[in-house]
Write a protein that holds these residues in place. Structure first.
Motif, short mmCIF file in Angstrom:
data_model
loop_
_atom_site.label_atom_id
_atom_site.label_comp_id
_atom_site.label_asym_id
_atom_site.label_seq_id
_atom_site.Cartn_x
_atom_site.Cartn_y
_atom_site.Cartn_z
N SER A 278 11.40 6.09 7.62
CA SER A 278 10.52 6.99 8.38
C SER A 278 9.56 6.22 9.28
CB SER A 278 9.71 7.87 7.43
OG SER A 278 10.55 8.70 6.70
N ILE B 84 12.96 7.66 17.16
CA ILE B 84 14.28 8.21 16.86
C ILE B 84 14.23 9.03 15.59
CG2 ILE B 84 15.52 6.40 18.09
CD1 ILE B 84 16.10 5.05 15.43
N ASP B 85 15.27 9.79 15.34
CA ASP B 85 15.34 10.65 14.17
C ASP B 85 15.55 9.82 12.90
OD1 ASP B 85 15.70 13.44 13.03
OD2 ASP B 85 17.59 12.49 12.42
N ALA C 78 11.59 4.63 12.17
CA ALA C 78 12.06 5.68 13.07
C ALA C 78 10.92 6.20 13.94
CB ALA C 78 12.68 6.82 12.26
N ARG C 79 9.77 6.39 13.34
CA ARG C 79 8.61 6.87 14.11
C ARG C 79 8.22 5.84 15.16
NH1 ARG C 79 6.17 8.82 10.09
NH2 ARG C 79 5.31 6.88 9.32
#
Length: 63
Positions: free
Chosen positions: A29, A37-38, A32-33
């Motif tokens: 997480s 991106i997801d 990705a943040r």
């Protein structure tokens, strides 16, 4: 109404993003943040990269 265009990522980008998780111990997480991106997509990339590195190690090759 137009459909959203799907983004594609180079293999090198996927590997680099995956190793930001694998090598640093940071969460999916968090990375990705940071990359915008997801997290689900990054999770798949990390799983694939861990599998690729494991397979290379099992055969004595460089990943």
């Amino acid at each position: 109404m137009s459909a959203r265009k799907r983004r594609s990522y180079a293999a090198e980008y996927k590997v680099e993003a995956s190793h930001r998780v694998i090598d640093t111990g940071r969460t999916i997480s968090e990375v990705a943040r940071e990359l915008g991106i997801d997290p689900g997509m990054l999770s798949v990339w990390v799983k694939d990269e861990r599998r690729r590195v494991g397979a290379a190690a099992a055969t004595g090759d460089e990943p």
